[in-house]
Design an enzyme around this catalytic site. Structure first.
Site, PDB file in Angstrom:
ATOM      1  N   ARG A  61      49.266 -16.265  -7.779  1.00 47.17           N
ATOM      2  CA  ARG A  61      50.371 -15.951  -6.844  1.00 47.17           C
ATOM      3  C   ARG A  61      50.680 -14.474  -6.642  1.00 47.17           C
ATOM      4  NH1 ARG A  61      49.710 -20.858  -4.778  1.00 47.17           N
ATOM      5  NH2 ARG A  61      50.750 -22.545  -5.885  1.00 47.17           N
ATOM      6  N   ASP A 149      40.697 -21.077  -0.167  1.00 43.23           N
ATOM      7  CA  ASP A 149      41.413 -22.209  -0.758  1.00 43.23           C
ATOM      8  C   ASP A 149      42.823 -22.332  -0.204  1.00 43.23           C
ATOM      9  OD1 ASP A 149      41.469 -24.457  -2.482  1.00 43.23           O
ATOM     10  OD2 ASP A 149      42.916 -23.366  -3.694  1.00 43.23           O
ATOM     11  N   HIS A 230      37.881 -29.182  -6.018  1.00 44.77           N
ATOM     12  CA  HIS A 230      38.754 -30.354  -6.239  1.00 44.77           C
ATOM     13  C   HIS A 230      38.407 -31.601  -5.416  1.00 44.77           C
ATOM     14  CE1 HIS A 230      40.561 -28.527  -2.739  1.00 44.77           C
ATOM     15  NE2 HIS A 230      41.270 -27.646  -3.413  1.00 44.77           N
ATOM     16  N   ASN A 274      47.405 -31.197  -3.217  1.00 43.95           N
ATOM     17  CA  ASN A 274      46.441 -31.298  -2.130  1.00 43.95           C
ATOM     18  C   ASN A 274      45.062 -30.878  -2.624  1.00 43.95           C
ATOM     19  OD1 ASN A 274      45.395 -31.607   0.382  1.00 43.95           O
ATOM     20  ND2 ASN A 274      46.144 -29.661   1.193  1.00 43.95           N
ATOM     21  N   ASP A 301      42.962 -26.237 -10.922  1.00 41.87           N
ATOM     22  CA  ASP A 301      43.778 -26.042  -9.720  1.00 41.87           C
ATOM     23  C   ASP A 301      45.242 -25.814 -10.103  1.00 41.87           C
ATOM     24  OD1 ASP A 301      44.550 -25.688  -7.109  1.00 41.87           O
ATOM     25  OD2 ASP A 301      44.141 -27.732  -6.451  1.00 41.87           O
ATOM     26  N   PHE A 319      52.850 -28.402  -2.210  1.00 40.11           N
ATOM     27  CA  PHE A 319      51.729 -29.074  -2.868  1.00 40.11           C
ATOM     28  C   PHE A 319      51.357 -28.338  -4.142  1.00 40.11           C
ATOM     29  CE2 PHE A 319      50.753 -30.358   1.599  1.00 40.11           C
ATOM     30  CZ  PHE A 319      50.483 -31.708   1.415  1.00 40.11           C
ATOM     31  N   GLY A 320      51.018 -29.073  -5.213  1.00 42.90           N
ATOM     32  CA  GLY A 320      50.407 -28.438  -6.376  1.00 42.90           C
ATOM     33  C   GLY A 320      51.170 -28.631  -7.663  1.00 42.90           C
TER      34      GLY A 320
HETATM   35 ZN   LIG Z   1      42.503 -26.180  -2.624  1.00 41.51          ZN
END
Ligand SMILES: [Zn+2]
Length: 428
Positions: A61, A149, A230, A274, A301, A319-320
């Protein structure tokens, strides 16, 4: 300075053995029954020594989204989870798509990371899917891996041109494939009857597999080294299996959560990622594909978010999930201890040597003279519970909070130096 680890069970030559391991800041010098060299001692009594884990798919990030994670907190989470090398995905701000930005980014990493952090460059500038990034310039800075990604490269012509350029420069693409023609706004989980019953909009498997199938055709034309991120759907597994049978230079990863969870396990936004968790049949096909080599290794991920990002209705939440601090413990507990389906050696290969080999990371992933001194001492067997609130990661967004696991990282060594000790914290 030389150091030696004594009294540990060492994963050496494919099995656990009582060995002593001598290393300095550059490499492992000796693995033998008795090291006689003068060296500082680390007592590994009751512990297991593994090669440091390697994760080619994390989101740190920084720069741009430091409220979610930073290079410091993300790499600390890695160390606490037993990872000594992680690769950072490029959906940050500014995007690492040019020499100037990446030079700055690499400087930041050198200052802040507690483990080895290798960044990806973007496939297309700003991940906008329009023009290829400067692979040649970035390769001179050591960047040999490119990914957009978070999104797929939608335009086939752009992807073909990018692949040709990448092939000329001998770099690897790691692709998140997602054809947005298949995804409606607000779609959050796998599309099937369960999602419908819960009132959630679904993402069909074709969203992933259609673009993967397209990419694999382009790989055939260009001969590019290609890695599929993934993989979640059985249709994608089949596509990858066919491409491999035809001799394409392709590989694929599976995440920890897609190995452990299914769509009907979803209880809230901490299960939203995702690609989404898919059906039992999909999950079984992923496990089998990993076991038969269609999928090459495991990645996390790791995708940290703030509480506010997740504390929303399903359709709007980010997402995540975070996973660096739970990946090894969860997989060891479930597949090695409970199911006795995998050996520890096999699991560690999938989480260390095999990703290092595919991504050309050098002498990593084995405890052998001449390999890098990246090591992790783990305590196997005794039970503890995962506590998200204690994570080093800024993100506490995990579906595994409270799960019982039987593996604990005690000490993590990067380039011969202890960067993490349980109870003793973290040193840079
Ligand atoms: Zn991805």
């Amino acid at each position: 300075m030389k150091r030696v680890i004594r009294n540990a069970d060492v994963l050496f030559a494919g099995r656990l053995q009582k060995k002593e391991v001598l290393f300095d800041g550059t490499s492992i010098l000796e693995v033998s029954d008795k090291v006689t060299a003068d060296a500082e001692e680390i007592d590994g009594t009751g512990l297991t020594l593994l090669p440091g884990l390697i994760d080619v798919h994390t989101h740190l990030r920084e720069p741009g989204h430091e409220q979610k994670e930073t290079i410091a907190t993300g790499s600390k989470a890695a160390a606490a989870g037993g990872f000594t090398t992680i690769m950072a995905m490029p959906n940050i701000d500014p995007f690492p798509d040019n020499v100037e930005t990446v030079s700055e980014y690499l400087k930041r990493i050198r200052e802040k990371a507690v483990v080895n952090v290798l960044p990806y460059g973007t496939i297309t500038c700003r991940e906008a899917g329009q023009t290829a990034s400067d692979y040649e310039g970035l390769k001179k800075l050591g960047i040999r891996w490119f990914s957009d990604d978070g999104v797929g490269v939608a335009d086939e012509k752009v992807m073909l041109e990018a692949m040709r350029k990448a092939k000329e420069n001998d770099v690897l693409f790691a692709c998140h494939t997602e054809d947005m023609n298949y995804r409606r706004p607000g779609a959050s989980v796998h599309e099937d009857a369960f999602a419908e019953r819960m009132g959630w909009l679904g993402i069909p498997s074709a969203c992933e597999s259609a673009q993967l199938i397209r990419d694999l055709e382009l790989v055939k034309q260009t001969g590019l080294r290609y890695h599929a991120c993934h993989i979640s759907a059985k249709e994608s597994v089949e596509a990858l299996r066919r491409a491999k049978a035809q001799g394409a230079d392709v590989s694929g990863e599976v995440t920890v959560h897609h190995l452990l969870l299914e769509n009907t396990d979803v209880r809230g936004t901490n299960w939203k990622m995702n690609p989404p968790l898919r059906t039992h049949e999909d999950r079984m096909s992923l496990i089998e594909a990993l076991e038969d080599g269609t999928l090459d290794f495991i990645a996390s991920d790791h995708a940290p978010h703030t509480e506010a990002d997740k504390d929303k209705p399903m359709a709007q939440a980010a997402f995540g999930i975070v996973s660096l601090e739970t990946s090894f413990a969860l997989l060891y507990t479930e597949f090695v201890l409970h199911q006795q389906r995998w050996s520890l050696e096999q699991l560690v290969d999938w989480m260390s040597y095999l990703p290092a080999k595919r991504f050309g990371l050098g002498k990593k992933g084995k405890i052998e003279a001449g390999y890098d001194p990246d090591l992790v001492l783990v305590e196997l067997g005794s039970e503890r519970r995962i506590k998200a609130k204690d994570f080093f990661s800024k993100g506490k967004n995990t579906p595994f909070d409270g799960w019982a696991v039987r593996a604990t990282v005690r000490e993590t060594i990067v380039s011969g130096r202890s960067v993490y000790r349980i109870g003793g914290g973290m040193t840079k």
